[in-house]
Design a protein around this motif. Structure first.
Motif, short mmCIF file in Angstrom:
data_model
loop_
_atom_site.label_atom_id
_atom_site.label_comp_id
_atom_site.label_asym_id
_atom_site.label_seq_id
_atom_site.Cartn_x
_atom_site.Cartn_y
_atom_site.Cartn_z
N TYR A 244 49.74 -127.39 0.51
CA TYR A 244 50.38 -128.41 0.15
C TYR A 244 51.28 -128.21 -0.75
O TYR A 244 51.33 -127.06 -1.45
N SER A 245 52.42 -129.43 -1.08
CA SER A 245 53.76 -128.97 -1.96
C SER A 245 54.33 -127.75 -1.61
O SER A 245 55.10 -127.06 -2.57
N VAL A 246 54.53 -127.41 -0.57
CA VAL A 246 55.52 -126.25 0.05
C VAL A 246 56.57 -127.06 0.74
O VAL A 246 56.53 -127.62 1.72
N GLU A 247 57.73 -126.67 0.29
CA GLU A 247 59.16 -127.21 0.73
C GLU A 247 59.47 -126.74 1.97
O GLU A 247 60.00 -127.40 2.68
N ASP A 248 59.34 -125.40 2.20
CA ASP A 248 59.78 -124.64 3.23
C ASP A 248 58.67 -124.41 4.41
O ASP A 248 57.57 -124.86 4.01
N SER A 249 59.03 -123.56 5.07
CA SER A 249 57.99 -123.06 6.06
C SER A 249 56.80 -122.39 5.35
O SER A 249 57.05 -121.59 4.24
N PRO A 250 55.67 -122.10 5.80
CA PRO A 250 54.61 -121.64 5.28
C PRO A 250 54.04 -120.29 5.65
O PRO A 250 52.72 -120.05 5.71
N PRO A 251 54.83 -119.22 5.63
CA PRO A 251 54.38 -117.84 5.75
C PRO A 251 54.22 -117.25 4.59
O PRO A 251 54.97 -117.52 3.71
N TRP A 252 53.29 -116.57 4.24
CA TRP A 252 52.90 -115.95 2.94
C TRP A 252 52.74 -114.42 3.16
O TRP A 252 51.99 -113.81 4.03
N PHE A 253 53.45 -113.70 1.86
CA PHE A 253 52.98 -112.09 1.93
C PHE A 253 51.67 -111.70 1.71
O PHE A 253 50.97 -112.46 0.91
N ARG A 254 51.11 -110.70 2.17
CA ARG A 254 50.00 -110.16 2.00
C ARG A 254 50.13 -108.76 2.02
O ARG A 254 50.89 -108.14 2.63
N LEU A 255 48.94 -107.99 1.15
CA LEU A 255 49.31 -106.52 1.15
C LEU A 255 50.39 -105.92 0.71
O LEU A 255 50.83 -105.00 1.44
N SER A 256 50.96 -106.40 0.20
CA SER A 256 52.42 -105.83 -0.63
C SER A 256 52.47 -105.78 -2.19
O SER A 256 51.98 -106.77 -2.86
N LEU B 68 57.32 -124.86 11.86
CA LEU B 68 56.26 -124.47 10.83
C LEU B 68 56.06 -125.49 9.75
O LEU B 68 55.14 -125.99 9.27
N GLU B 69 57.27 -126.07 9.68
CA GLU B 69 57.45 -127.04 8.51
C GLU B 69 56.99 -128.43 8.88
O GLU B 69 55.99 -128.91 7.98
N VAL B 70 56.99 -128.65 10.08
CA VAL B 70 56.26 -129.96 10.65
C VAL B 70 55.12 -129.88 10.82
O VAL B 70 54.18 -130.59 10.30
N TRP B 71 54.40 -128.44 11.10
CA TRP B 71 53.19 -128.05 11.30
C TRP B 71 52.36 -128.35 9.81
O TRP B 71 51.41 -128.79 9.51
N ASN B 72 52.95 -127.83 8.67
CA ASN B 72 52.59 -127.59 7.33
C ASN B 72 52.52 -129.11 6.86
O ASN B 72 51.78 -129.36 5.96
N ASP B 73 53.52 -129.99 7.30
CA ASP B 73 53.42 -131.43 6.76
C ASP B 73 52.20 -132.21 7.21
O ASP B 73 52.02 -132.99 6.42
N VAL B 74 51.64 -131.73 8.34
CA VAL B 74 50.41 -132.30 8.54
C VAL B 74 49.37 -132.12 7.58
O VAL B 74 48.70 -133.14 7.15
N PHE B 75 49.35 -130.89 7.12
CA PHE B 75 48.33 -130.55 6.01
C PHE B 75 48.67 -131.17 4.72
O PHE B 75 47.78 -131.87 4.00
N ASP B 76 50.02 -131.32 4.27
CA ASP B 76 50.72 -131.74 2.95
C ASP B 76 50.16 -133.26 3.06
O ASP B 76 50.03 -133.72 1.78
N ALA B 77 50.17 -133.80 4.19
CA ALA B 77 49.99 -135.36 4.13
C ALA B 77 48.54 -135.75 3.85
O ALA B 77 48.56 -136.89 3.45
N ILE B 78 47.72 -134.83 4.00
CA ILE B 78 46.39 -135.32 3.78
C ILE B 78 45.75 -134.72 2.19
O ILE B 78 44.70 -134.88 2.09
#
Length: 207
Positions: A12-24, A46-56
Protein backbone atom coordinates in the motif's frame (compact mmCIF):
# COMPACT_ATOMS: atom_id res chain seq x y z
CA UNK A 1 25.56 -14.42 -13.94
CA UNK A 2 22.48 -12.80 -12.45
CA UNK A 3 22.66 -9.02 -12.16
CA UNK A 4 19.55 -8.47 -10.04
CA UNK A 5 16.67 -10.25 -8.35
CA UNK A 6 13.26 -8.60 -8.58
CA UNK A 7 10.28 -9.54 -6.40
CA UNK A 8 6.77 -8.70 -7.59
CA UNK A 9 4.91 -7.82 -4.39
CA UNK A 10 1.85 -5.70 -3.64
CA UNK A 11 2.16 -2.90 -1.09
CA UNK A 12 0.00 0.00 0.00
CA UNK A 13 0.94 3.65 -0.51
CA UNK A 14 3.11 2.84 -3.52
CA UNK A 15 2.67 5.45 -6.23
CA UNK A 16 4.39 3.55 -9.04
CA UNK A 17 4.52 -0.09 -10.13
CA UNK A 18 5.41 -2.60 -7.40
CA UNK A 19 8.64 -4.46 -8.26
CA UNK A 20 11.14 -4.70 -5.38
CA UNK A 21 14.89 -5.34 -5.30
CA UNK A 22 16.06 -8.47 -3.48
CA UNK A 23 19.53 -9.90 -2.76
CA UNK A 24 21.40 -6.79 -3.82
CA UNK A 25 24.01 -4.85 -1.86
CA UNK A 26 23.59 -1.58 -3.70
CA UNK A 27 19.87 -1.64 -4.55
CA UNK A 28 17.31 -1.88 -1.77
CA UNK A 29 13.55 -1.55 -1.60
CA UNK A 30 11.18 -0.38 -4.29
CA UNK A 31 12.51 -0.56 -7.84
CA UNK A 32 11.53 2.20 -10.25
CA UNK A 33 9.67 0.39 -13.04
CA UNK A 34 10.58 3.08 -15.56
CA UNK A 35 14.27 2.90 -14.70
CA UNK A 36 14.12 -0.87 -15.01
CA UNK A 37 12.95 -0.33 -18.58
CA UNK A 38 9.56 -1.99 -18.28
CA UNK A 39 7.09 -1.14 -21.03
CA UNK A 40 4.34 1.41 -20.44
CA UNK A 41 1.66 -1.27 -20.75
CA UNK A 42 3.27 -3.51 -18.15
CA UNK A 43 3.86 -0.59 -15.78
CA UNK A 44 0.18 0.33 -16.08
CA UNK A 45 -0.98 -3.23 -15.41
CA UNK A 46 1.32 -3.54 -12.39
CA UNK A 47 -0.03 -0.28 -11.01
CA UNK A 48 -3.67 -1.33 -11.53
CA UNK A 49 -2.95 -4.66 -9.84
CA UNK A 50 -1.29 -2.94 -6.89
CA UNK A 51 -4.18 -0.45 -6.62
CA UNK A 52 -6.50 -3.37 -5.76
CA UNK A 53 -4.34 -4.09 -2.71
CA UNK A 54 -3.92 -0.42 -1.84
CA UNK A 55 -7.70 0.03 -1.86
CA UNK A 56 -8.20 -2.50 0.97
CA UNK A 57 -5.59 -0.97 3.29
CA UNK A 58 -8.32 0.65 5.35
CA UNK A 59 -10.19 -2.64 5.82
CA UNK A 60 -7.42 -4.58 7.48
CA UNK A 61 -6.38 -5.87 4.04
CA UNK A 62 -9.52 -7.96 3.66
CA UNK A 63 -10.46 -8.48 0.03
CA UNK A 64 -14.12 -7.92 -0.94
CA UNK A 65 -14.49 -11.61 -1.81
CA UNK A 66 -12.51 -14.85 -1.93
CA UNK A 67 -12.78 -14.78 -5.72
CA UNK A 68 -11.12 -11.35 -5.96
CA UNK A 69 -8.39 -12.44 -3.55
CA UNK A 70 -7.71 -15.65 -5.49
CA UNK A 71 -7.55 -13.76 -8.77
CA UNK A 72 -5.19 -11.15 -7.32
CA UNK A 73 -2.81 -13.86 -6.10
CA UNK A 74 -2.76 -15.68 -9.43
CA UNK A 75 -2.42 -12.47 -11.43
CA UNK A 76 0.79 -11.72 -9.53
CA UNK A 77 2.48 -14.60 -11.37
CA UNK A 78 1.19 -13.43 -14.75
CA UNK A 79 2.69 -10.00 -14.11
CA UNK A 80 5.92 -11.49 -12.75
CA UNK A 81 6.26 -13.61 -15.90
CA UNK A 82 5.87 -10.52 -18.04
CA UNK A 83 8.49 -8.69 -15.96
CA UNK A 84 10.85 -11.65 -16.45
CA UNK A 85 10.20 -11.64 -20.19
CA UNK A 86 10.98 -7.93 -20.52
CA UNK A 87 14.06 -7.84 -18.27
CA UNK A 88 15.79 -10.84 -19.83
CA UNK A 89 18.37 -13.43 -18.81
CA UNK A 90 20.38 -11.41 -16.27
CA UNK A 91 17.36 -10.69 -14.08
CA UNK A 92 15.69 -13.33 -11.94
CA UNK A 93 12.09 -12.57 -10.97
CA UNK A 94 10.59 -13.96 -7.78
CA UNK A 95 6.93 -14.07 -6.79
CA UNK A 96 5.03 -15.17 -3.70
CA UNK A 97 1.50 -14.70 -5.05
CA UNK A 98 1.91 -10.97 -4.55
CA UNK A 99 2.89 -11.31 -0.91
CA UNK A 100 6.21 -10.84 0.84
CA UNK A 101 8.78 -13.63 1.09
CA UNK A 102 11.02 -12.24 3.84
CA UNK A 103 9.49 -14.56 6.46
CA UNK A 104 10.05 -17.67 4.35
CA UNK A 105 10.12 -20.53 5.30
CA UNK A 106 8.14 -19.60 8.41
CA UNK A 107 5.03 -18.79 6.41
CA UNK A 108 1.95 -20.63 7.61
CA UNK A 109 1.72 -22.69 4.42
CA UNK A 110 3.65 -22.29 1.17
CA UNK A 111 4.19 -24.38 -1.96
CA UNK A 112 7.50 -23.81 -3.75
CA UNK A 113 7.79 -24.69 -7.43
CA UNK A 114 11.47 -25.69 -7.75
CA UNK A 115 13.40 -26.67 -10.86
CA UNK A 116 15.25 -29.60 -9.32
CA UNK A 117 12.25 -31.36 -7.76
CA UNK A 118 11.31 -34.70 -9.28
CA UNK A 119 8.39 -35.46 -11.56
CA UNK A 120 5.32 -33.43 -10.69
CA UNK A 121 6.36 -32.77 -7.10
CA UNK A 122 6.37 -29.38 -5.38
CA UNK A 123 7.87 -28.49 -2.03
CA UNK A 124 5.33 -27.93 0.73
CA UNK A 125 6.54 -25.79 3.63
CA UNK A 126 4.46 -25.86 6.81
CA UNK A 127 5.73 -24.27 9.98
CA UNK A 128 9.19 -23.98 8.45
CA UNK A 129 9.42 -27.68 7.56
CA UNK A 130 9.45 -28.99 4.01
CA UNK A 131 8.23 -32.13 2.32
CA UNK A 132 7.77 -33.09 -1.31
CA UNK A 133 4.23 -33.75 -2.50
CA UNK A 134 2.78 -34.27 -5.95
CA UNK A 135 1.07 -31.46 -7.79
CA UNK A 136 -2.17 -33.44 -7.56
CA UNK A 137 -1.81 -33.79 -3.78
CA UNK A 138 -1.32 -30.03 -3.58
CA UNK A 139 -4.60 -29.52 -5.42
CA UNK A 140 -3.21 -28.96 -8.91
CA UNK A 141 -4.86 -30.18 -12.08
CA UNK A 142 -3.34 -32.54 -14.62
CA UNK A 143 -2.58 -29.77 -17.10
CA UNK A 144 -0.71 -27.90 -14.36
CA UNK A 145 1.35 -30.99 -13.60
CA UNK A 146 2.22 -31.26 -17.29
CA UNK A 147 3.24 -27.59 -17.37
CA UNK A 148 5.57 -28.13 -14.40
CA UNK A 149 7.16 -31.20 -16.02
CA UNK A 150 7.64 -29.30 -19.28
CA UNK A 151 9.21 -26.34 -17.49
CA UNK A 152 11.66 -28.57 -15.64
CA UNK A 153 12.70 -30.30 -18.85
CA UNK A 154 13.29 -26.96 -20.57
CA UNK A 155 15.28 -25.66 -17.58
CA UNK A 156 17.52 -28.73 -17.62
CA UNK A 157 18.02 -28.31 -21.36
CA UNK A 158 19.06 -24.68 -20.83
CA UNK A 159 22.10 -25.94 -18.95
CA UNK A 160 21.70 -23.91 -15.77
CA UNK A 161 20.02 -24.71 -12.43
CA UNK A 162 17.72 -21.74 -12.95
CA UNK A 163 17.54 -21.76 -16.76
CA UNK A 164 17.22 -18.57 -18.74
CA UNK A 165 14.60 -15.83 -19.05
CA UNK A 166 12.34 -18.01 -21.18
CA UNK A 167 12.40 -20.99 -18.85
CA UNK A 168 11.84 -18.79 -15.78
CA UNK A 169 8.93 -17.21 -17.66
CA UNK A 170 7.53 -20.73 -18.13
CA UNK A 171 8.15 -21.52 -14.45
CA UNK A 172 6.21 -18.45 -13.35
CA UNK A 173 3.35 -19.44 -15.66
CA UNK A 174 3.33 -22.93 -14.15
CA UNK A 175 3.27 -21.40 -10.67
CA UNK A 176 0.36 -19.22 -11.78
CA UNK A 177 -1.55 -22.28 -12.97
CA UNK A 178 -1.01 -24.00 -9.61
CA UNK A 179 -2.11 -20.90 -7.70
CA UNK A 180 -5.29 -20.72 -9.79
CA UNK A 181 -5.97 -24.41 -9.11
CA UNK A 182 -5.60 -24.23 -5.34
CA UNK A 183 -7.07 -20.79 -4.68
CA UNK A 184 -6.77 -19.82 -1.03
CA UNK A 185 -5.57 -23.25 0.13
CA UNK A 186 -1.93 -22.18 0.06
CA UNK A 187 0.50 -19.54 -1.18
CA UNK A 188 2.56 -20.61 -4.20
CA UNK A 189 6.10 -19.21 -4.26
CA UNK A 190 8.70 -19.05 -7.04
CA UNK A 191 12.34 -18.22 -6.30
CA UNK A 192 13.56 -18.28 -9.90
CA UNK A 193 13.57 -22.08 -9.74
CA UNK A 194 15.41 -22.43 -6.40
CA UNK A 195 13.91 -24.26 -3.42
CA UNK A 196 14.50 -21.29 -1.12
CA UNK A 197 16.35 -17.97 -0.93
CA UNK A 198 19.08 -19.81 0.98
CA UNK A 199 19.56 -22.35 -1.81
CA UNK A 200 19.67 -19.52 -4.32
CA UNK A 201 22.35 -17.69 -2.33
CA UNK A 202 24.34 -20.88 -1.92
CA UNK A 203 24.40 -21.50 -5.66
CA UNK A 204 25.87 -18.08 -6.36
CA UNK A 205 28.20 -18.09 -3.35
CA UNK A 206 26.44 -15.10 -1.80
CA UNK A 207 25.90 -16.52 1.66
Amino acid sequence: MVSQVILVMAEYSVEDSPPWFRLSNDKIGLADAGELGLSAGLRRDLEVWNDVFDAIAGSGFRFPSAEIHDHHRAEAFDLAARVQDELGDETHVWCGAGEGVDLFPNLSDSLVVAADSRGTSVEQYTGGRARSITTASAGGRERTARAIIRWRALTERAGSPFGDAQTRFDGLRAAEALQRDIGALSQVTFFGGARSPGDYLHHYGLE
